[in-house]
Every structure is written in structure tokens, then in C-alpha cells.
Write a protein that holds these residues in place. Structure first.
Motif, short mmCIF file in Angstrom:
data_model
loop_
_atom_site.label_atom_id
_atom_site.label_comp_id
_atom_site.label_asym_id
_atom_site.label_seq_id
_atom_site.Cartn_x
_atom_site.Cartn_y
_atom_site.Cartn_z
N SER A 135 63.46 35.91 37.30
CA SER A 135 64.03 37.24 37.07
C SER A 135 64.88 37.26 35.80
N ASN A 136 65.61 36.18 35.52
CA ASN A 136 66.39 36.12 34.27
C ASN A 136 65.47 36.21 33.06
N PHE A 137 64.36 35.49 33.11
CA PHE A 137 63.41 35.52 32.01
C PHE A 137 62.78 36.90 31.85
N LYS A 138 62.36 37.50 32.96
CA LYS A 138 61.78 38.85 32.91
C LYS A 138 62.79 39.86 32.37
N ASN A 139 64.04 39.76 32.81
CA ASN A 139 65.08 40.67 32.31
C ASN A 139 65.27 40.53 30.81
N PHE A 140 65.20 39.30 30.32
CA PHE A 140 65.29 39.08 28.88
C PHE A 140 64.14 39.80 28.16
N LEU A 141 62.94 39.69 28.69
CA LEU A 141 61.79 40.35 28.07
C LEU A 141 61.89 41.86 28.11
#
Length: 146
Positions: A135-141
Motif C-alpha cells: 500500500s505504501n508503494f501504491k500510494n507513492f505511485l
């Protein structure tokens, strides 16, 4: 969503990350060529493992908003040369995959150091199976800026 290009050795988890980001069924698929989706560019591991193909990686990154170099926590090899990020004109992030397989802190520290030496400033540790860091990675994207 930002379009990201995944670069890393064979078996580091690039294609699985692409499947997660796109919310596709996770199934093994050996990437044989550069594969473009709306938000991911997936590259064959052999392109990172053979310096002859570095220019192909740089050319493929033109259509991306950022470059993600993918380092498996289980990898015994380091394919990222120092300052590897300087080859690209896009912001570079690092992803440490397979963190659920970490046996000790030294493995994580080594993976992080490899990414930092390559020129990465922002690192996302992820585990596909435990859904940690996804989720952290998706939020960054999804964010508007880097």
C-alpha cells in the motif's frame, strides 16, 4: 498513477509487482521482452544481468515517470553498479522484495546498501505474500509529486 519501469535481476519479483499493481491474478510469467502496460514497464532480468543491454533499459525508461530498481532480499549477486541511477533522467526508487524471506537483519541491510550505492534515495521494502509495504508503494505511485 505514475508509470514505473521495473529493473532488476531474473527472479527478483518485477513481474509479480506488475501483477500486484494492476490487481491481476498472480501467476508465474517469465518476461522475455520489455512489456508495457498503462502504469508499468516490465523488463527482462537478463537486461540487468548483461551490461550490453543497459542502453535498452535506458531507452525503455523514456516512457516512465520513475525508475524502480528491484532487489530481492534473497539475492546473492549485486547487478547494480555504483551510481547506476546516473544513467537515467527519471527519478529512481528502490524496492526490496521478498522481505518475508528475511532470515536476519544483515540480509535487509545488504539489500538496502546495494540500492543506496546504485543511487537510490527512497526505498520500499515489500512482501507480496504478507502484503507488507504494497500500500505504501501504491500510494507513492498515486501521489502527484515525488
Amino acid at each position: 498513477m505514475k508509470r514505473v519501469i521495473f529493473i532488476g535481476e531474473t527472479g527478483s519479483g518485477k513481474t509479480t509487482l506488475m501483477q500486484i499493481i494492476n490487481e491481476w491474478e498472480i501467476k508465474y510469467h517469465k518476461t522475455q521482452q520489455v512489456y508495457f502496460t498503462d502504469n508499468v514497464i516490465d523488463t527482462p532480468g537478463e537486461f540487468m544481468e548483461n551490461r550490453f543491454y543497459y542502453n535498452a533499459l535506458v531507452s525503455s525508461s523514456v516512457g516512465a515517470d520513475c525508475v524502480a530498481i528491484v532487489q530481492s532480499i534473497t539475492s546473492k549477486q549485486n547487478y547494480f553498479p555504483p551510481c547506476f541511477s546516473s544513467r537515467f533522467t527519471k527519478p529512481m526508487i528502490g524496492i526490496i522484495t521478498k522481505t518475508d524471506l528475511k532470515q536476519n537483519q544483515a540480509e535487509f541491510d545488504l539489500a538496502k546498501k546495494r540500492l543506496e550505492l546504485a543511487g537510490v534515495k527512497k526505498i520500499f521494502p515489500v512482501s507480496i505474500y504478507e502484503q507488507e509495504g504494497i500500500s505504501n508503494f501504491k500510494n507513492f505511485l498515486l501521489a502527484d509529486n515525488f
